[in-house]
Write an enzyme that holds these catalytic residues in place. Structure first.
Site, short mmCIF file in Angstrom:
data_model
loop_
_atom_site.label_atom_id
_atom_site.label_comp_id
_atom_site.label_asym_id
_atom_site.label_seq_id
_atom_site.Cartn_x
_atom_site.Cartn_y
_atom_site.Cartn_z
N ASP A 64 -0.16 -23.11 -2.90
CA ASP A 64 -0.25 -24.45 -3.47
C ASP A 64 -1.68 -24.93 -3.23
OD1 ASP A 64 -0.34 -27.12 -4.03
OD2 ASP A 64 1.53 -27.64 -3.00
N LYS A 118 -4.69 -31.78 -9.66
CA LYS A 118 -5.65 -32.79 -9.22
C LYS A 118 -7.09 -32.60 -9.73
CE LYS A 118 -2.93 -34.10 -5.18
NZ LYS A 118 -2.56 -35.46 -4.97
N TYR A 128 3.85 -30.91 1.97
CA TYR A 128 4.27 -31.57 0.73
C TYR A 128 3.83 -30.73 -0.46
CZ TYR A 128 4.82 -35.10 -2.91
OH TYR A 128 5.20 -35.77 -4.04
#
Ligand code: PMP
Length: 454
Positions: free
Chosen positions: A265, A293, A163
């Site tokens: 990522d 995040k 994801y």
């Protein structure tokens, strides 16, 4: 070791019991859930906040704790899906944000803190150039745009099951059924949800994790057409899966051999694994890194960083822009987070807490002969309920999610809050967690194991 199948009946029984007990503990949340359904779609603010039998409504957070709408106190191991390195109300973050909030919350012009954040990131990652955004999705979208803009090529490679946020180019081969994916070495490109045109879906090709041969074959098949690959160097959205030795370096070498770019990522991996994330951990420097995040210490911020060559594409062939990019509140929080929270002594503290958890959980797994093992790194960890080591998405899909489901309820009844998508997500520590917090998690796990065997 027991096999997953031998627990099937017991798991069903436990799920029913736990759901009913959970609802009894949550009358006020029940009311909010019902009320929310009227004007909030599905009663939540992001589809990943839904959970069965109802979402957990949070009222307050302090230190390592959160309180739900029913006033139940829980130790927060959810960590806001990976953002919560600082815990709640950390004095350094409170001070930085309070100071800035009185001096203006938004200008859409650069502020000095942005330089300090970029300098701190450049130092941690050894990558000289940075830009900011607001979410992980934005950072991976920028990375994909940039790779295409620089190379003038259209094809993007990703790992099957990874994801990377919810923009079109990466919502391919995520949460997709195995029968639709076809050949394991050469998966079909399948949209993960509606609304993504097939023409775009077909420009993203997936490869299995930990398989350099499949990557090489794909690069040969699309010779001269691949802009780059985006990869989560440690897979953290299907439990935690580490790459085989040499895999990440091998990925970089293959891509560069084919004049394609590499983007990490690190939306989850960044800061939570090492101060300089996967770049530091593997000693492999990609062309582009995406962070989000944990960067903001609980505030809303993301970034992309990269080499002079790659980031030189910004403004030259791709405009990386956004009204809230480099927002002063976010920059103040990120600056405080990087310079006062994510400091060496706190990483050492986290190592100690993780060790308590990992050793305690392993001892319980052994004692009760559970079909499970523990994976952990930095602030994160998870119990993988499988009797074989999970190496990629196909293995992950075989793992019985009822274990994680019941485990989630047992942690909740024992005052520990985990992300609702237990199979996918993992626990998250913060610098404000204590040894007692770590032991509570282990004790709850032991209670779960005992109940499973009873
Ligand atoms: N990449 C990874 C690896 C993620 O885990 C996530 C979020 N779970 C994203 C990108 C997207 O981040 P956001 O939800 O902030 O858009």
């Amino acid at each position: 070791m027991g096999t997953a199948d031998e627990f099937a009946g017991r798991l069903e029984e436990m799920i029913e019991q736990e759901k009913s007990d959970f609802l009894k503990r949550q009358p006020r949340s029940r009311e909010l859930t019902e009320r929310a359904k009227k004007d909030l779609v599905s009663g939540v603010t992001s589809s990943w906040q839904s959970s069965d039998p109802q979402p957990v409504w949070i009222k307050e957070g302090r230190g390592s704790r959160v309180w739900d709408a029913d006033g139940c106190e829980m130790i927060d191991f959810h960590g806001g899906y990976g953002a919560g390195v600082a815990g709640h109300g950390h004095p350094a973050i409170v001070e930085a944000v309070s100071r800035q909030v009185q001096r203006g919350t938004h200008f859409a012009q650069p502020v000095e803190d942005a330089i300090l954040v970029a300098e701190a990131l450049a130092q941690r990652y050894g990558l000289p150039k940075w830009r900011f955004g607001n979410s992980g999705t934005e950072s991976t979208m920028d990375a994909v745009h940039l790779m295409r803009a620089i190379t003038g090529r259209d094809i993007i490679i990703k790992v099957e099951g990874s994801y990377h946020g919810h923009h079109d180019s990466v919502q391919v081969d995520v949460h997709v059924e195995l029968e639709d994916l076809g050949d394991a070495r050469h998966p079909n490109s399948v949209a993960s949800e509606g609304g993504i045109p097939d023409a775009i879906v077909q420009l993203t090709r997936a490869v299995p994790f930990n398989d350099l041969e499949a990557l090489e074959a794909l690069l040969n098949e699309y010779e001269g057409q691949v802009a780059g690959m985006i990869i989560e160097p440690i897979m953290m959205n299907i439990g935690i899966i580490f790459p085989d030795d040499g895999y990440i370096q091998g990925v970089k070498d293959l891509l560069h051999k084919h004049q394609a770019l590499l983007a990490f990522d690190e939306v989850k991996v960044g800061f939570t694994t090492r101060p300089g994330g996967a770049v530091e951990y593997f000693g492999v420097t990609p062309d582009i890194v995406c962070v989000a995040k944990a960067l903001g210490g609980g505030l809303i911020v993301s970034g992309i960083g990269g080499t002079e060559e790659a980031m030189g594409g910004i403004d030259d062939v791709y405009d990386q822009c956004g009204t809230f990019n480099g927002n002063p509140l976010s920059m103040a929080a990120a600056r405080a987070n990087l310079t006062e929270v994510l400091v060496p002594e706190n990483y050492a503290k986290i190592d100690g807490l993780r060790e308590i958890m990992v050793s305690g959980l392993r001892a319980t797994i052994e004692e009760f002969e559970l079909p499970a093992y523990v994976e952990a790194i930095g602030f994160k960890g998870c119990v993988v309920f499988s009797d074989k080591k999970i190496r990629n998405y196909r293995d992950f899909m075989e793992w019985d999610d009822r274990f994680s489901n019941v485990h989630w309820f047992y942690q909740h009844r024992g005052g520990v809050f985990l992300p609702p998508w237990g199979k996918v997500e993992q626990w998250m520590l913060s610098v404000q967690h204590t040894e007692d917090d770590a032991r509570r998690f282990v004790d709850n796990f032991a209670a779960f194991a005992k109940a499973l065997r009873s």
